[in-house]
Design a protein around this motif. Structure first.
Motif, PDB file in Angstrom:
ATOM      1  N   ASP A 152     -12.332   9.820   1.986  1.00 46.68           N
ATOM      2  CA  ASP A 152     -12.554   9.895   0.538  1.00 46.68           C
ATOM      3  C   ASP A 152     -11.246  10.026  -0.246  1.00 46.68           C
ATOM      4  O   ASP A 152     -11.267  10.258  -1.448  1.00 46.68           O
ATOM      5  N   THR A 153     -10.123   9.888   0.413  1.00 49.48           N
ATOM      6  CA  THR A 153      -8.827  10.042  -0.244  1.00 49.48           C
ATOM      7  C   THR A 153      -8.429   8.741  -0.926  1.00 49.48           C
ATOM      8  O   THR A 153      -8.324   7.696  -0.281  1.00 49.48           O
ATOM      9  N   ASP A 154      -8.219   8.821  -2.237  1.00 48.03           N
ATOM     10  CA  ASP A 154      -7.830   7.655  -3.032  1.00 48.03           C
ATOM     11  C   ASP A 154      -6.308   7.517  -2.983  1.00 48.03           C
ATOM     12  O   ASP A 154      -5.582   8.402  -3.435  1.00 48.03           O
ATOM     13  N   THR A 155      -5.819   6.424  -2.427  1.00 48.49           N
ATOM     14  CA  THR A 155      -4.377   6.199  -2.332  1.00 48.49           C
ATOM     15  C   THR A 155      -3.878   5.184  -3.363  1.00 48.49           C
ATOM     16  O   THR A 155      -2.715   4.801  -3.337  1.00 48.49           O
ATOM     17  N   SER A 156      -4.759   4.759  -4.258  1.00 48.76           N
ATOM     18  CA  SER A 156      -4.344   3.788  -5.268  1.00 48.76           C
ATOM     19  C   SER A 156      -3.426   4.449  -6.290  1.00 48.76           C
ATOM     20  O   SER A 156      -3.484   5.655  -6.522  1.00 48.76           O
ATOM     21  N   MET A 157      -2.558   3.641  -6.874  1.00 48.89           N
ATOM     22  CA  MET A 157      -1.650   4.130  -7.907  1.00 48.89           C
ATOM     23  C   MET A 157      -2.415   4.257  -9.221  1.00 48.89           C
ATOM     24  O   MET A 157      -3.255   3.412  -9.524  1.00 48.89           O
ATOM     25  N   PRO A 158      -2.123   5.279  -9.994  1.00 45.88           N
ATOM     26  CA  PRO A 158      -2.773   5.381 -11.297  1.00 45.88           C
ATOM     27  C   PRO A 158      -2.319   4.243 -12.203  1.00 45.88           C
ATOM     28  O   PRO A 158      -1.176   3.780 -12.105  1.00 45.88           O
ATOM     29  N   ARG A 159      -3.193   3.783 -13.039  1.00 50.15           N
ATOM     30  CA  ARG A 159      -2.885   2.705 -13.979  1.00 50.15           C
ATOM     31  C   ARG A 159      -3.261   3.156 -15.386  1.00 50.15           C
ATOM     32  O   ARG A 159      -4.273   3.825 -15.593  1.00 50.15           O
ATOM     33  N   LEU A 160      -2.438   2.769 -16.346  1.00 51.39           N
ATOM     34  CA  LEU A 160      -2.702   3.099 -17.739  1.00 51.39           C
ATOM     35  C   LEU A 160      -3.824   2.237 -18.296  1.00 51.39           C
ATOM     36  O   LEU A 160      -3.958   1.066 -17.925  1.00 51.39           O
ATOM     37  N   ILE A 161      -4.575   2.807 -19.203  1.00 50.97           N
ATOM     38  CA  ILE A 161      -5.557   2.053 -19.969  1.00 50.97           C
ATOM     39  C   ILE A 161      -4.778   1.123 -20.890  1.00 50.97           C
ATOM     40  O   ILE A 161      -3.701   1.475 -21.378  1.00 50.97           O
ATOM     41  N   ASP A 162      -5.291  -0.075 -21.156  1.00 45.80           N
ATOM     42  CA  ASP A 162      -4.630  -0.985 -22.088  1.00 45.80           C
ATOM     43  C   ASP A 162      -4.351  -0.252 -23.394  1.00 45.80           C
ATOM     44  O   ASP A 162      -5.228   0.425 -23.937  1.00 45.80           O
ATOM     45  N   GLY A 163      -3.127  -0.357 -23.900  1.00 41.43           N
ATOM     46  CA  GLY A 163      -2.809   0.316 -25.154  1.00 41.43           C
ATOM     47  C   GLY A 163      -1.329   0.320 -25.443  1.00 41.43           C
ATOM     48  O   GLY A 163      -0.541  -0.400 -24.822  1.00 41.43           O
ATOM     49  N   LYS A 164      -0.954   1.159 -26.414  1.00 45.82           N
ATOM     50  CA  LYS A 164       0.436   1.304 -26.834  1.00 45.82           C
ATOM     51  C   LYS A 164       0.912   2.700 -26.468  1.00 45.82           C
ATOM     52  O   LYS A 164       0.212   3.679 -26.744  1.00 45.82           O
TER      53      LYS A 164
END
Length: 144
Positions: free
Chosen positions: A10-22
């Protein structure tokens, strides 16, 4: 021998990503690098660092210091000969130095060095790339 058993399923190894925006960012690094796709070509690589807390696409917090990277071509594109590569560089310079057409500094090593530490507004868009979802820097604006 290790006497511990850890379930990693259950360990998430994905990189965090920003929500589309400024996002308010500072320019952490700007340097000329060799193109990876066209031998002999060069790009300006700019690393932007997030200057404030932001939310990720999964609702978690992304702390200041999160890096975004953009490569600016330093020569015309053979794939798109009608596109003027200087436009994106001029927009970056305007955003970082508060200039406009007719008052921009000459683009050279001193100008590139002067980008370091400048604050700008970076507009991002989430795109599906070779390594999964990535934040793409779509534009850079002056801090008003």
């Amino acid at each position: 021998m290790l006497d511990t058993q850890i379930d990693l399923n259950d360990t998430d190894t994905s990189m965090p990503r920003l929500i589309d925006g400024k996002y308010l960012c500072s320019i952490d690094k700007a340097e000329v690098v060799a193109s990876k796709s066209v031998e002999g070509n060069k790009n300006l690589m700019v690393i932007y660092k997030l200057a404030e807390d932001a939310e990720s696409t999964i609702g978690s917090s992304i702390s200041p210091g999160y890096q975004l990277r953009r490569y600016y071509a330093l020569q015309p594109s053979e794939k798109n000969p009608d596109w003027d590569f200087k436009t994106d560089i001029a927009r970056l310079i305007d955003a970082a130095f508060g200039t406009s057409q007719g008052e921009r500094p000459e683009f050279n090593a001193d100008t590139i060095a002067g980008l370091h530490g400048r604050q700008v507004i970076v507009t991002t868009k989430l795109v599906d790339g070779e390594m999964g979802l990535q934040n793409e820097v779509k534009s850079v604006l002056a801090v008003s």
